[in-house]
Design an enzyme around this catalytic site. Structure first.
Site, PDB file in Angstrom:
ATOM      1  N   ASP A 102       0.790  -1.227   0.000  1.00  0.00           N
ATOM      2  CA  ASP A 102       0.000   0.000   0.000  1.00  0.00           C
ATOM      3  C   ASP A 102       0.825   1.281   0.000  1.00  0.00           C
ATOM      4  O   ASP A 102       0.385   2.307   0.497  1.00  0.00           O
ATOM      5  CB  ASP A 102      -0.925   0.012   1.214  1.00  0.00           C
ATOM      6  CG  ASP A 102      -0.173  -0.151   2.536  1.00  0.00           C
ATOM      7  OD1 ASP A 102       1.072  -0.024   2.542  1.00  0.00           O
ATOM      8  OD2 ASP A 102      -0.839  -0.407   3.558  1.00  0.00           O
ATOM      9  N   GLU A 124      -0.691  -9.036  -1.307  1.00  0.00           N
ATOM     10  CA  GLU A 124      -1.386  -8.442  -0.165  1.00  0.00           C
ATOM     11  C   GLU A 124      -2.511  -7.534  -0.656  1.00  0.00           C
ATOM     12  O   GLU A 124      -2.691  -6.407  -0.218  1.00  0.00           O
ATOM     13  CB  GLU A 124      -0.420  -7.676   0.751  1.00  0.00           C
ATOM     14  CG  GLU A 124      -0.954  -7.486   2.164  1.00  0.00           C
ATOM     15  CD  GLU A 124      -0.031  -6.674   3.046  1.00  0.00           C
ATOM     16  OE1 GLU A 124       0.637  -7.270   3.916  1.00  0.00           O
ATOM     17  OE2 GLU A 124       0.030  -5.434   2.877  1.00  0.00           O
ATOM     18  N   GLU A 138      -2.224   5.142   2.552  1.00  0.00           N
ATOM     19  CA  GLU A 138      -2.153   3.723   2.190  1.00  0.00           C
ATOM     20  C   GLU A 138      -3.464   3.152   1.642  1.00  0.00           C
ATOM     21  O   GLU A 138      -3.455   2.317   0.733  1.00  0.00           O
ATOM     22  CB  GLU A 138      -1.694   2.908   3.412  1.00  0.00           C
ATOM     23  CG  GLU A 138      -0.235   3.085   3.770  1.00  0.00           C
ATOM     24  CD  GLU A 138       0.031   4.298   4.647  1.00  0.00           C
ATOM     25  OE1 GLU A 138       1.186   4.487   5.050  1.00  0.00           O
ATOM     26  OE2 GLU A 138      -0.930   5.054   4.938  1.00  0.00           O
ATOM     27  N   HIS A 215       4.366   5.698  14.165  1.00  0.00           N
ATOM     28  CA  HIS A 215       4.928   6.520  13.083  1.00  0.00           C
ATOM     29  C   HIS A 215       3.918   6.950  12.024  1.00  0.00           C
ATOM     30  O   HIS A 215       4.275   7.646  11.084  1.00  0.00           O
ATOM     31  CB  HIS A 215       6.032   5.736  12.365  1.00  0.00           C
ATOM     32  CG  HIS A 215       5.515   4.504  11.669  1.00  0.00           C
ATOM     33  ND1 HIS A 215       5.388   3.302  12.306  1.00  0.00           N
ATOM     34  CD2 HIS A 215       5.082   4.312  10.403  1.00  0.00           C
ATOM     35  CE1 HIS A 215       4.911   2.408  11.470  1.00  0.00           C
ATOM     36  NE2 HIS A 215       4.704   3.002  10.305  1.00  0.00           N
ATOM     37  N   ARG A 217       1.217   8.655   9.570  1.00  0.00           N
ATOM     38  CA  ARG A 217       0.933  10.051   9.221  1.00  0.00           C
ATOM     39  C   ARG A 217      -0.337  10.564   9.886  1.00  0.00           C
ATOM     40  O   ARG A 217      -0.397  11.716  10.310  1.00  0.00           O
ATOM     41  CB  ARG A 217       0.784  10.195   7.694  1.00  0.00           C
ATOM     42  CG  ARG A 217       2.089  10.084   6.926  1.00  0.00           C
ATOM     43  CD  ARG A 217       1.811  10.103   5.428  1.00  0.00           C
ATOM     44  NE  ARG A 217       3.035   9.952   4.666  1.00  0.00           N
ATOM     45  CZ  ARG A 217       3.773  10.956   4.193  1.00  0.00           C
ATOM     46  NH1 ARG A 217       3.368  12.186   4.419  1.00  0.00           N
ATOM     47  NH2 ARG A 217       4.873  10.737   3.505  1.00  0.00           N
ATOM     48  N   HIS A 248      11.076   6.524  15.216  1.00  0.00           N
ATOM     49  CA  HIS A 248      11.076   6.670  13.759  1.00  0.00           C
ATOM     50  C   HIS A 248      11.880   7.890  13.338  1.00  0.00           C
ATOM     51  O   HIS A 248      11.988   8.874  14.078  1.00  0.00           O
ATOM     52  CB  HIS A 248       9.640   6.791  13.247  1.00  0.00           C
ATOM     53  CG  HIS A 248       9.473   6.431  11.807  1.00  0.00           C
ATOM     54  ND1 HIS A 248       9.638   7.335  10.789  1.00  0.00           N
ATOM     55  CD2 HIS A 248       9.169   5.254  11.212  1.00  0.00           C
ATOM     56  CE1 HIS A 248       9.420   6.739   9.622  1.00  0.00           C
ATOM     57  NE2 HIS A 248       9.141   5.477   9.858  1.00  0.00           N
TER      58      HIS A 248
END
Length: 387
Positions: A102, A124, A138, A215, A217, A248
């Site tokens: 993704d 996936e 994603e 981490h 967004r 991260h």
């Protein structure tokens, strides 16, 4: 027509999670060199973390687009992958391009193949939350790849159902399990010695170690502040707990974690680990606090519960199986859930012993079998993974 009597496969990935999950598939493709001409293209959307995985699994790329830039934007990465991948596709003319998951690399590589009328296979496929902004970006990257792809390797029956609802032909869908489990089972070892010496000095016997990785967004800003404050509160409340925090490199995730936890009691902060170190750290830990997608697939095979700092997940099988507890970024809910798992042995046992619904370690083999079936090299369709 197949290239030179073989299936010419170009596997494309650019981030650490993609590389980690594609590694066992690349190895499986290589084991069938009599029928498959396998090549690898990396975009290096993530440079250092990608290179770690390539070294760990001894994968040599045939093409490296090296697109990563400091403070790169989604638009920059999309444009760079499209522009730099196109001449490679024109030269190689693979029978199929394989993409994973993704990321921007996933969607851009699929689009580049589509523009040249080259078939695409999506590893996936079919994961959905139904919210185009969670996870961001994603959810849309995955939908773009699914809309373009000719073959869909769905990890579970639920993912297959999502694809069918969107009008994807059933004959193009193969339920394979998730390659993340393949990688995990190859990597997690009882006698593992960490490459990072700091980890070898951790007390895994007398303390309940909690691995932390946040981490995403959509959590940047107040969400990340809430998570960091919750972690500090847990460290203060429980003297038998040690937090092992992967920090991260993105400053939006890094800054609040460093600010809140640099002086927190019994807290170890470290840069993102090589995949083998990370998996084996989770294996030795009591539970995981994360907003990651992949950890939801990996931790159940290790018997480690996951406290998920997201409001929605594209992997609801984990919630149904009881291996994941969703808490979002609500500070009080994070603290209360973690404390309950530390104190409520019945709830902890139920989560830690639930069966992994995502795979059995044979996903890569099923994908290769599906490719050979799709291209007419075998008449036998692979058996579906039953999660």
């Amino acid at each position: 027509m197949l290239s030179r009597g073989k299936i010419k496969v170009l596997s494309v990935f650019g981030t650490r999670p993609e590389a980690t999950k594609m590694a066992p598939l690349v190895k499986e493709l290589a084991r069938h060199s009599d029928l498959i001409d396998s090549k690898v293209l990396v975009t290096a959307q993530h440079r250092d973390m990608l290179d770690q995985v390539l070294r760990d699994f001894d994968i040599k790329s045939d093409y490296d687009l090296d697109v990563m830039r400091e403070n790169q934007t989604l638009a920059h990465t999309t444009q760079s992958v499209l522009e730099r991948m196109t001449p490679v596709l024109e030269s190689e003319r693979p029978d199929i391009v394989l993409v994973h998951g993704d990321t921007v690399t996933t969607a851009s590589a699929a689009l580049a193949a589509y523009y040249l009328r080259i078939p695409c296979g999506h590893v996936e496929a079919g994961l959905r939350t139904g919210d185009k902004y969670a996870p961001f970006p994603e959810e849309i990257m995955r939908k773009i790849a699914d809309a373009i792809s000719d073959i869909h390797f769905a990890p579970t029956q639920w993912a297959k159902e999502n694809l069918l609802k969107e009008g994807i032909p059933e004959e193009s869908i193969f339920v394979t399990g998730n390659t993340a489990v393949d990688t995990l089972l190859l990597t997690a070892k009882d006698d593992y010695v960490f490459k990072d010496e700091t980890l070898n000095r951790i007390d895994f016997q007398s303390r309940k170690n909690i691995v932390v990785e946040v981490h995403r967004r959509e959590n940047f800003g107040q969400g990340m502040e809430n998570v960091a404050e919750a972690l500090f509160a847990i460290a203060e409340k429980r003297h038998d707990v040690q937090l092992l925090v992967s920090v991260h490199r993105n400053p939006n995730a890094r800054e609040p974690i460093m600010r809140h936890l640099s002086n927190a009691p019994r807290t170890v902060l470290f840069d993102p680990l090589d995949y083998p170190d990370y998996v084996n750290l989770v294996k030795r830990s009591y539970l995981v606090i994360s907003d990651s997608g992949g950890i939801q697939e990996e931790a159940p095979s290790l018997g480690v519960p996951v406290v998920l700092c997201r409001d929605k997940t594209e992997r609801p099988e984990a919630v149904s199986a009881g291996t994941v507890a969703i808490v979002g970024t609500n500070k009080d809910l994070i603290v209360d859930t973690v404390l309950d798992l530390l104190e409520n042995s019945e709830r902890y046992e139920k989560m830690s012993k639930a069966r992994n619904p995502f795979g059995d370690g044979r996903a890569s083999l099923r994908i290769v079998q599906a490719l050979m079936y799709w291209f007419g090299l075998t008449c036998e369709k692979p058996c579906e993974f039953q999660g």
